[in-house]
Design a protein around this motif. Sequence first.
Motif, PDB file in Angstrom:
ATOM      1  N   GLU A  25      50.791  63.003  34.461  1.00 27.48           N
ATOM      2  CA  GLU A  25      51.245  64.094  35.330  1.00 27.48           C
ATOM      3  C   GLU A  25      52.764  64.068  35.444  1.00 27.48           C
ATOM      4  O   GLU A  25      53.382  63.004  35.554  1.00 27.48           O
ATOM      5  N   LEU A  26      53.365  65.232  35.427  1.00 19.83           N
ATOM      6  CA  LEU A  26      54.799  65.340  35.649  1.00 19.83           C
ATOM      7  C   LEU A  26      55.062  65.397  37.147  1.00 19.83           C
ATOM      8  O   LEU A  26      54.616  66.323  37.835  1.00 19.83           O
ATOM      9  N   HIS A  27      55.762  64.426  37.660  1.00 20.86           N
ATOM     10  CA  HIS A  27      56.165  64.424  39.068  1.00 20.86           C
ATOM     11  C   HIS A  27      57.327  63.452  39.240  1.00 20.86           C
ATOM     12  O   HIS A  27      57.786  62.831  38.271  1.00 20.86           O
ATOM     13  N   SER A  28      57.806  63.347  40.440  1.00 21.80           N
ATOM     14  CA  SER A  28      58.921  62.450  40.770  1.00 21.80           C
ATOM     15  C   SER A  28      60.165  62.793  39.950  1.00 21.80           C
ATOM     16  O   SER A  28      60.828  61.911  39.398  1.00 21.80           O
ATOM     17  N   TYR A  29      60.466  64.060  39.869  1.00 25.16           N
ATOM     18  CA  TYR A  29      61.699  64.509  39.225  1.00 25.16           C
ATOM     19  C   TYR A  29      62.327  65.588  40.098  1.00 25.16           C
ATOM     20  O   TYR A  29      61.659  66.195  40.942  1.00 25.16           O
ATOM     21  N   ASN A  30      63.614  65.811  39.926  1.00 25.54           N
ATOM     22  CA  ASN A  30      64.333  66.799  40.720  1.00 25.54           C
ATOM     23  C   ASN A  30      64.297  68.137  39.993  1.00 25.54           C
ATOM     24  O   ASN A  30      64.832  68.264  38.886  1.00 25.54           O
ATOM     25  N   LEU A 322      58.202  80.432  37.044  1.00 22.12           N
ATOM     26  CA  LEU A 322      56.952  80.093  36.361  1.00 22.12           C
ATOM     27  C   LEU A 322      57.217  79.630  34.928  1.00 22.12           C
ATOM     28  O   LEU A 322      56.573  78.694  34.434  1.00 22.12           O
ATOM     29  N   MET A 323      58.165  80.301  34.274  1.00 20.62           N
ATOM     30  CA  MET A 323      58.545  79.862  32.932  1.00 20.62           C
ATOM     31  C   MET A 323      59.045  78.421  32.964  1.00 20.62           C
ATOM     32  O   MET A 323      58.660  77.591  32.132  1.00 20.62           O
ATOM     33  N   ARG A 324      59.906  78.134  33.924  1.00 18.34           N
ATOM     34  CA  ARG A 324      60.489  76.794  34.016  1.00 18.34           C
ATOM     35  C   ARG A 324      59.426  75.744  34.306  1.00 18.34           C
ATOM     36  O   ARG A 324      59.429  74.667  33.689  1.00 18.34           O
ATOM     37  N   ALA A 325      58.520  76.023  35.226  1.00 14.85           N
ATOM     38  CA  ALA A 325      57.481  75.053  35.569  1.00 14.85           C
ATOM     39  C   ALA A 325      56.629  74.723  34.354  1.00 14.85           C
ATOM     40  O   ALA A 325      56.324  73.553  34.079  1.00 14.85           O
ATOM     41  N   GLY A 326      56.226  75.738  33.599  1.00 17.08           N
ATOM     42  CA  GLY A 326      55.408  75.506  32.424  1.00 17.08           C
ATOM     43  C   GLY A 326      56.152  74.730  31.356  1.00 17.08           C
ATOM     44  O   GLY A 326      55.611  73.787  30.752  1.00 17.08           O
ATOM     45  N   LEU A 327      57.405  75.109  31.117  1.00 18.67           N
ATOM     46  CA  LEU A 327      58.175  74.467  30.052  1.00 18.67           C
ATOM     47  C   LEU A 327      58.483  73.011  30.385  1.00 18.67           C
ATOM     48  O   LEU A 327      58.425  72.144  29.510  1.00 18.67           O
ATOM     49  N   ALA A 328      58.808  72.730  31.633  1.00 20.28           N
ATOM     50  CA  ALA A 328      59.063  71.344  32.030  1.00 20.28           C
ATOM     51  C   ALA A 328      57.829  70.486  31.775  1.00 20.28           C
ATOM     52  O   ALA A 328      57.923  69.361  31.254  1.00 20.28           O
ATOM     53  N   ASN A 329      56.669  71.004  32.127  1.00 22.48           N
ATOM     54  CA  ASN A 329      55.425  70.273  31.899  1.00 22.48           C
ATOM     55  C   ASN A 329      55.128  70.124  30.411  1.00 22.48           C
ATOM     56  O   ASN A 329      54.641  69.074  29.969  1.00 22.48           O
ATOM     57  N   ALA A 330      55.419  71.145  29.626  1.00 25.00           N
ATOM     58  CA  ALA A 330      55.144  71.090  28.191  1.00 25.00           C
ATOM     59  C   ALA A 330      56.035  70.058  27.503  1.00 25.00           C
ATOM     60  O   ALA A 330      55.569  69.301  26.635  1.00 25.00           O
ATOM     61  N   ILE A 331      57.306  70.036  27.858  1.00 24.62           N
ATOM     62  CA  ILE A 331      58.208  69.044  27.256  1.00 24.62           C
ATOM     63  C   ILE A 331      57.783  67.633  27.649  1.00 24.62           C
ATOM     64  O   ILE A 331      57.775  66.714  26.814  1.00 24.62           O
ATOM     65  N   HIS A 332      57.424  67.455  28.911  1.00 21.67           N
ATOM     66  CA  HIS A 332      56.928  66.157  29.374  1.00 21.67           C
ATOM     67  C   HIS A 332      55.705  65.730  28.556  1.00 21.67           C
ATOM     68  O   HIS A 332      55.594  64.564  28.148  1.00 21.67           O
ATOM     69  N   HIS A 333      54.820  66.652  28.291  1.00 24.38           N
ATOM     70  CA  HIS A 333      53.625  66.371  27.488  1.00 24.38           C
ATOM     71  C   HIS A 333      54.003  66.019  26.051  1.00 24.38           C
ATOM     72  O   HIS A 333      53.506  65.027  25.484  1.00 24.38           O
ATOM     73  N   CYS A 334      54.865  66.822  25.453  1.00 27.15           N
ATOM     74  CA  CYS A 334      55.189  66.645  24.039  1.00 27.15           C
ATOM     75  C   CYS A 334      55.978  65.367  23.774  1.00 27.15           C
ATOM     76  O   CYS A 334      55.966  64.852  22.643  1.00 27.15           O
ATOM     77  N   LYS A 335      56.655  64.838  24.774  1.00 25.15           N
ATOM     78  CA  LYS A 335      57.359  63.565  24.608  1.00 25.15           C
ATOM     79  C   LYS A 335      56.393  62.384  24.567  1.00 25.15           C
ATOM     80  O   LYS A 335      56.743  61.305  24.075  1.00 25.15           O
ATOM     81  N   GLN A 336      55.170  62.573  25.070  1.00 28.34           N
ATOM     82  CA  GLN A 336      54.207  61.481  25.130  1.00 28.34           C
ATOM     83  C   GLN A 336      53.088  61.597  24.100  1.00 28.34           C
ATOM     84  O   GLN A 336      52.525  60.595  23.665  1.00 28.34           O
ATOM     85  N   ARG A 337      52.783  62.800  23.724  1.00 23.43           N
ATOM     86  CA  ARG A 337      51.637  63.043  22.843  1.00 23.43           C
ATOM     87  C   ARG A 337      52.059  62.960  21.378  1.00 23.43           C
ATOM     88  O   ARG A 337      53.047  63.592  20.969  1.00 23.43           O
ATOM     89  N   GLY A 338      51.319  62.199  20.589  1.00 23.90           N
ATOM     90  CA  GLY A 338      51.579  62.103  19.168  1.00 23.90           C
ATOM     91  C   GLY A 338      50.485  62.766  18.356  1.00 23.90           C
ATOM     92  O   GLY A 338      49.318  62.835  18.768  1.00 23.90           O
ATOM     93  N   ALA A 560      66.346  71.608  28.910  1.00 31.08           N
ATOM     94  CA  ALA A 560      65.143  71.859  29.712  1.00 31.08           C
ATOM     95  C   ALA A 560      64.396  70.589  30.071  1.00 31.08           C
ATOM     96  O   ALA A 560      63.488  70.634  30.912  1.00 31.08           O
ATOM     97  N   ASP A 561      64.736  69.474  29.470  1.00 29.03           N
ATOM     98  CA  ASP A 561      63.976  68.235  29.631  1.00 29.03           C
ATOM     99  C   ASP A 561      63.990  67.777  31.085  1.00 29.03           C
ATOM    100  O   ASP A 561      65.050  67.472  31.635  1.00 29.03           O
ATOM    101  N   PRO A 562      62.812  67.713  31.740  1.00 24.03           N
ATOM    102  CA  PRO A 562      62.788  67.301  33.149  1.00 24.03           C
ATOM    103  C   PRO A 562      63.089  65.825  33.345  1.00 24.03           C
ATOM    104  O   PRO A 562      63.274  65.374  34.481  1.00 24.03           O
ATOM    105  N   GLY A 563      63.183  65.075  32.262  1.00 24.55           N
ATOM    106  CA  GLY A 563      63.500  63.663  32.363  1.00 24.55           C
ATOM    107  C   GLY A 563      64.978  63.357  32.224  1.00 24.55           C
ATOM    108  O   GLY A 563      65.381  62.190  32.275  1.00 24.55           O
ATOM    109  N   ILE A 564      65.808  64.400  32.062  1.00 19.73           N
ATOM    110  CA  ILE A 564      67.242  64.211  31.873  1.00 19.73           C
ATOM    111  C   ILE A 564      68.000  64.891  33.002  1.00 19.73           C
ATOM    112  O   ILE A 564      67.891  66.102  33.196  1.00 19.73           O
ATOM    113  N   GLU A 565      68.776  64.137  33.758  1.00 19.31           N
ATOM    114  CA  GLU A 565      69.598  64.694  34.833  1.00 19.31           C
ATOM    115  C   GLU A 565      70.795  65.429  34.238  1.00 19.31           C
ATOM    116  O   GLU A 565      71.446  64.950  33.306  1.00 19.31           O
TER     117      GLU A 565
END
Length: 567
Positions: A25-30, A322-338, A560-565
């Motif tokens: 799950e994507l959480h604990s990010y600003n 809504l675009m931003r919420a979806g894209l942040a989650n998608a990038i978070h997913h794609c960084k983990q999924r192989g 767009a990466d939610p893991g990068i400040e």
Amino acid sequence: MKTAKELHTTASIGETHRVHNVASELHSYNLFTTDAALLEGVKREGGEWGLGEISAFGDKCGKPEYLELGFLANKYTPELDTHDRFGNRVDAVRYHGAYHELMKSALEEGLHSQPWTNPREGAHVVRGAKAFIQSQVEAGHGCPVTMTFASIPSFRLQPEVAAIFESKILNRGYDPRNVPFDEKLSLTVGMGMTEKQGGSDVRANSTQATPVNQPGAGQMYSLVGHKWFLSAPMCDVFLILAQTDAGVSCFAVPRWLPDGTKNALNVIRLKDKMGNKSNASSEVEFRGAQGWLIGEEGRGVPTIIEMVSLTRFDCMGASAGLMRAGLANAIHHCKQRGAFGAKLIDQPLMQNVLADLQLEYEGAMAFSMRMARALDLKDTDEHEANLARLATAVGKYWICKRAPQHSYEIMECIGGSGVMENSIYPRLFRESVINPIWEGSGNVQCLDVLRAIGKTPAVLMAFNAELNKARGGNSILDTYLDALNKQFMQLNPTDMHGLQYSARTMVDQMALAFEASLLVRHAPSEVSEAFCSSRLATQGIHNYGALPKGMAVKTIIERADPGIEKM
């Protein structure tokens, strides 16, 4: 190799496989400081003084317990009690506690009031940024928040009525009780325009209003009729359109009358919508409901139009959210999924798709933030007023219509798990189809663009002047603007059939030109070049993931990466 005993032990406790290569799950990010497009927009458009409070709110919105409120508010949807158990008419809607928590947070943050209580430069920019962040957590409760926010200009047209309600509307508090407004410190505002037979054509409304005593602005009238859509029926007061002898007029209709008795505004049923589930939308009947006339009789549309314009602004910004919420989650997913030997984020075709989705968001957020600045300046700057009049309709049409395809593409990035109801993606998709229709469908917005240009040619001059500020920054954009200017010069106001028939084509081009001009002027060159090359240099809009070769896709995705400040 496991022994037979070990295999038996493993199977006996139900373990058939090891869970791996799945995202978390994507959480604990600003939600603010990881969003380059929003952060840069706030700084650019006059809201730099609010960076601290937006950042604090973005941090709150990214916490897991706060994000969970959005899931709960949509899982446990509103229920209507028309009567209590003793048979008394109550018209009470019961919401889950998560909905109330979200409302409380939004109102305490001033998402309904900040530009009115602190009308400084950048006030709409800062408030807009926070509202768009909140929409990423949960969109449904944004309906009563935005209507409350947008109601103030209409109320102020009738000072004696504003004196009754305004201070409580602007109070940073939330009181969901179904009690007379005199007993509350905080009030929320709804709006009712649509009827069965008319839809967007409010001049076809049949609800009748007659004076209780004397006619005239600020006087009490009695309303008989219905509304096919009345969102957030637990609001304390509603701005309602109804017919008088002079035509469509605007009324402030409270749930409770000044004497403490329940007004005859009866909720017939809640609407069963495909999206916006947390928010109760209803059908209502007025059986002699009383309300104050706001403005002159027959001037209801001009009276309420400022409210409509502000809610349209929130529609476009929320769709970008809504675009931003979806894209942040998608990038978070794609960084983990192989898959196929590499992480999804490192695969060229997925990079093309993700970068293209970010470009869509970059343009949408740049447009939304520019309109926030126009709202801040329109009362003192004629250019900004003319720009806001025309570009808000263009942006509402374009951004809201782009969101559903964007949300769908996000689900495809996730794969089969993207359509599971216990994820955020189906909710984002269902929400994405609401804003294009609410506050005027695509055709209504395009006709409004034609109406504005025909009535006030200066609005097109302002729009064109804004586009031309980007001249010389990108040759593709310059060519596109030349062709668009040629269209403008060939507009024939006597050929209304032809203008209406081609209105969507023209507004599409206006929107793309506006977004491109903002990105050419303000965004990194990697963003503006990719945007212009993919959207202006080709005929029509292709499916996402069709960026030309040579684009700096990794740089675009990192924005767009939610893991990068970014702050």
